[in-house]
Design a protein around this motif. Sequence first.
Motif, PDB file in Angstrom:
ATOM      1  N   LEU A  46       0.822  -1.218   0.000  1.00  0.00           N
ATOM      2  CA  LEU A  46       0.000   0.000   0.000  1.00  0.00           C
ATOM      3  C   LEU A  46       0.851   1.261   0.000  1.00  0.00           C
ATOM      4  O   LEU A  46       0.477   2.284  -0.562  1.00  0.00           O
ATOM      5  N   HIS A  47       1.971   1.242   0.698  1.00  0.00           N
ATOM      6  CA  HIS A  47       2.938   2.348   0.693  1.00  0.00           C
ATOM      7  C   HIS A  47       2.302   3.692   1.061  1.00  0.00           C
ATOM      8  O   HIS A  47       2.477   4.692   0.355  1.00  0.00           O
ATOM      9  N   PHE A  48       1.577   3.708   2.157  1.00  0.00           N
ATOM     10  CA  PHE A  48       1.057   4.986   2.661  1.00  0.00           C
ATOM     11  C   PHE A  48       2.210   5.849   3.177  1.00  0.00           C
ATOM     12  O   PHE A  48       3.248   5.338   3.606  1.00  0.00           O
ATOM     13  N   GLY A  49       2.019   7.151   3.140  1.00  0.00           N
ATOM     14  CA  GLY A  49       2.950   8.085   3.764  1.00  0.00           C
ATOM     15  C   GLY A  49       4.058   8.602   2.890  1.00  0.00           C
ATOM     16  O   GLY A  49       5.006   9.218   3.389  1.00  0.00           O
ATOM     17  N   GLU A  50       3.961   8.401   1.580  1.00  0.00           N
ATOM     18  CA  GLU A  50       5.009   8.937   0.715  1.00  0.00           C
ATOM     19  C   GLU A  50       4.834  10.451   0.525  1.00  0.00           C
ATOM     20  O   GLU A  50       3.719  10.953   0.427  1.00  0.00           O
ATOM     21  N   ASN A  51       5.956  11.155   0.485  1.00  0.00           N
ATOM     22  CA  ASN A  51       5.970  12.604   0.222  1.00  0.00           C
ATOM     23  C   ASN A  51       4.893  13.371   0.993  1.00  0.00           C
ATOM     24  O   ASN A  51       4.071  14.077   0.409  1.00  0.00           O
ATOM     25  N   PRO A  52       4.892  13.294   2.318  1.00  0.00           N
ATOM     26  CA  PRO A  52       3.859  14.009   3.081  1.00  0.00           C
ATOM     27  C   PRO A  52       4.035  15.524   3.072  1.00  0.00           C
ATOM     28  O   PRO A  52       3.162  16.252   3.533  1.00  0.00           O
ATOM     29  N   TRP A  53       5.165  15.989   2.527  1.00  0.00           N
ATOM     30  CA  TRP A  53       5.449  17.428   2.514  1.00  0.00           C
ATOM     31  C   TRP A  53       4.876  18.129   1.279  1.00  0.00           C
ATOM     32  O   TRP A  53       5.013  19.335   1.128  1.00  0.00           O
ATOM     33  N   ASP A  54       4.242  17.354   0.349  1.00  0.00           N
ATOM     34  CA  ASP A  54       3.642  18.012  -0.813  1.00  0.00           C
ATOM     35  C   ASP A  54       2.275  17.393  -1.100  1.00  0.00           C
ATOM     36  O   ASP A  54       1.784  16.560  -0.337  1.00  0.00           O
ATOM     37  N   ASP A  55       1.623  17.796  -2.177  1.00  0.00           N
ATOM     38  CA  ASP A  55       0.272  17.314  -2.488  1.00  0.00           C
ATOM     39  C   ASP A  55       0.265  15.894  -3.035  1.00  0.00           C
ATOM     40  O   ASP A  55      -0.710  15.161  -2.868  1.00  0.00           O
ATOM     41  N   TRP A  56       1.360  15.495  -3.707  1.00  0.00           N
ATOM     42  CA  TRP A  56       1.370  14.210  -4.394  1.00  0.00           C
ATOM     43  C   TRP A  56       1.187  13.038  -3.437  1.00  0.00           C
ATOM     44  O   TRP A  56       0.399  12.122  -3.706  1.00  0.00           O
ATOM     45  N   GLY A  57       1.907  13.039  -2.324  1.00  0.00           N
ATOM     46  CA  GLY A  57       1.855  11.907  -1.407  1.00  0.00           C
ATOM     47  C   GLY A  57       0.478  11.654  -0.829  1.00  0.00           C
ATOM     48  O   GLY A  57      -0.075  10.551  -0.971  1.00  0.00           O
ATOM     49  N   PRO A  58      -0.125  12.635  -0.154  1.00  0.00           N
ATOM     50  CA  PRO A  58      -1.474  12.428   0.393  1.00  0.00           C
ATOM     51  C   PRO A  58      -2.493  12.038  -0.675  1.00  0.00           C
ATOM     52  O   PRO A  58      -3.443  11.297  -0.395  1.00  0.00           O
ATOM     53  N   GLU A  59      -2.303  12.507  -1.902  1.00  0.00           N
ATOM     54  CA  GLU A  59      -3.228  12.143  -2.989  1.00  0.00           C
ATOM     55  C   GLU A  59      -3.163  10.647  -3.273  1.00  0.00           C
ATOM     56  O   GLU A  59      -4.192  10.003  -3.546  1.00  0.00           O
ATOM     57  N   GLN A  60      -1.956  10.070  -3.210  1.00  0.00           N
ATOM     58  CA  GLN A  60      -1.824   8.634  -3.437  1.00  0.00           C
ATOM     59  C   GLN A  60      -2.489   7.839  -2.318  1.00  0.00           C
ATOM     60  O   GLN A  60      -3.096   6.786  -2.572  1.00  0.00           O
ATOM     61  N   ASP A  61      -2.380   8.315  -1.081  1.00  0.00           N
ATOM     62  CA  ASP A  61      -3.064   7.654   0.030  1.00  0.00           C
ATOM     63  C   ASP A  61      -4.575   7.685  -0.171  1.00  0.00           C
ATOM     64  O   ASP A  61      -5.281   6.709   0.114  1.00  0.00           O
ATOM     65  N   THR A  62      -5.083   8.809  -0.654  1.00  0.00           N
ATOM     66  CA  THR A  62      -6.515   8.917  -0.943  1.00  0.00           C
ATOM     67  C   THR A  62      -6.924   7.915  -2.019  1.00  0.00           C
ATOM     68  O   THR A  62      -7.971   7.254  -1.917  1.00  0.00           O
ATOM     69  N   ASN A  63      -6.094   7.787  -3.057  1.00  0.00           N
ATOM     70  CA  ASN A  63      -6.382   6.831  -4.124  1.00  0.00           C
ATOM     71  C   ASN A  63      -6.380   5.396  -3.600  1.00  0.00           C
ATOM     72  O   ASN A  63      -7.226   4.575  -3.980  1.00  0.00           O
ATOM     73  N   SER A  64      -5.416   5.087  -2.732  1.00  0.00           N
ATOM     74  CA  SER A  64      -5.329   3.730  -2.176  1.00  0.00           C
ATOM     75  C   SER A  64      -6.535   3.428  -1.295  1.00  0.00           C
ATOM     76  O   SER A  64      -7.069   2.312  -1.314  1.00  0.00           O
ATOM     77  N   THR A  65      -6.962   4.409  -0.517  1.00  0.00           N
ATOM     78  CA  THR A  65      -8.143   4.223   0.324  1.00  0.00           C
ATOM     79  C   THR A  65      -9.385   3.991  -0.530  1.00  0.00           C
ATOM     80  O   THR A  65     -10.227   3.146  -0.210  1.00  0.00           O
ATOM     81  N   ARG A  66      -9.492   4.724  -1.625  1.00  0.00           N
ATOM     82  CA  ARG A  66     -10.620   4.532  -2.543  1.00  0.00           C
ATOM     83  C   ARG A  66     -10.637   3.108  -3.096  1.00  0.00           C
ATOM     84  O   ARG A  66     -11.688   2.467  -3.168  1.00  0.00           O
ATOM     85  N   LEU A  67      -9.452   2.618  -3.479  1.00  0.00           N
ATOM     86  CA  LEU A  67      -9.355   1.249  -3.986  1.00  0.00           C
ATOM     87  C   LEU A  67      -9.796   0.248  -2.925  1.00  0.00           C
ATOM     88  O   LEU A  67     -10.576  -0.679  -3.218  1.00  0.00           O
ATOM     89  N   MET A  68      -9.318   0.409  -1.707  1.00  0.00           N
ATOM     90  CA  MET A  68      -9.689  -0.514  -0.638  1.00  0.00           C
ATOM     91  C   MET A  68     -11.192  -0.539  -0.426  1.00  0.00           C
ATOM     92  O   MET A  68     -11.807  -1.606  -0.312  1.00  0.00           O
TER      93      MET A  68
END
Length: 370
Positions: A46-68
Amino acid sequence: MLAVDGAPQHILPVVSTNSDLNPYPGKARVAFRSDGTFKLTVFSDLHFGENPWDDWGPEQDTNSTRLMKAVLKDEKPDYVVINGDLITGENTFRENSTTLIDEIVGPLNTAKVPFSSSHGNHDNQANITHAEEILREQKVSPLSYTRMSPPGVGGQGGQGNYWVPIYRKKTDAVPVLILWFFDSRGGFSPGPNSTPLPDWVDASVGEWIESETKAMNAVWGQPKKRGALAFVHIPPHIVTDLQLNLNSTKNPGLNADSLDGRGSVQATTDASNSGQDDAFWNALNKNIKNLHAVISGHDHGNEWCSRDLIKDVIFCFNKHSGYGGYTGADWGYGVRNLLYRSPEPRDGVETWIRLEGGETRARIILNKYY
């Protein structure tokens, strides 16, 4: 579908030693459905928590949550496995890294589905450890069946070795399926002076497998009617040879990650460590009977299964589930499903890859004919 009775409680025991060998005396039992089926869905990397200092990282976490959420709604599994690299620990901030576990288990809590986690090399980093993730998961989800290894088992950074019993009926005294979870470690020790951790299942786990299976046989009887399924994040080194002999018909699924590179399988970050996972691999195959498959993640571009003829055991890759972590243009995101149509160990297990949008592929039956 939740196949457990009562209200689950937080996990308390560390060592699986009581009169009926139930490691979860304070928790509800997980069981097959009344029609004799049992479905597992495996999320991986799942790789949550990438690049928390910009918009890209949290966006990927949102996408992963949507998939789940989409997968859980459609598939309605009886049990979920998260097979390693929950968090990209080298990216996230130390002060709030464990709270990412809350985000990961949120969809599982909402769906009311029991689950277990294994842990990967990115879960052992300067800002997170396997032990910290396990403790946080136990704290924020009463549906988690993840446990710590007994003292002395697992080696440095390898606290996540345990097993979960699955019963035919909730009232049965003896399980019909054991889910085994092994910690392949890897990554780095925590803190500012991080050092590399071994990237293989420690030899102590082999001894533990032998002692646990002996205890199971003593209490429950010989495993003639007891199946098994094993999960470990980094694949054993033997899969490098399996990849050389794949057949697209018998071994369907994406095969985009070469396994001959450094760090692609256990004990390859240093050439001198080759074969360090032999003690684990030998003990697993010697002592765990009716083993339907060993399932790994780690190599995001692979989703095939193949039989190791030397040990006569089937190995399968998961499907890369998280939008974090490396990927290829056409790889997609999804899960591996496993469907038991019967509690009988010799009846085989149907497995396939399900992509986020609902497409399916690489459907096979894991049995003696595969």
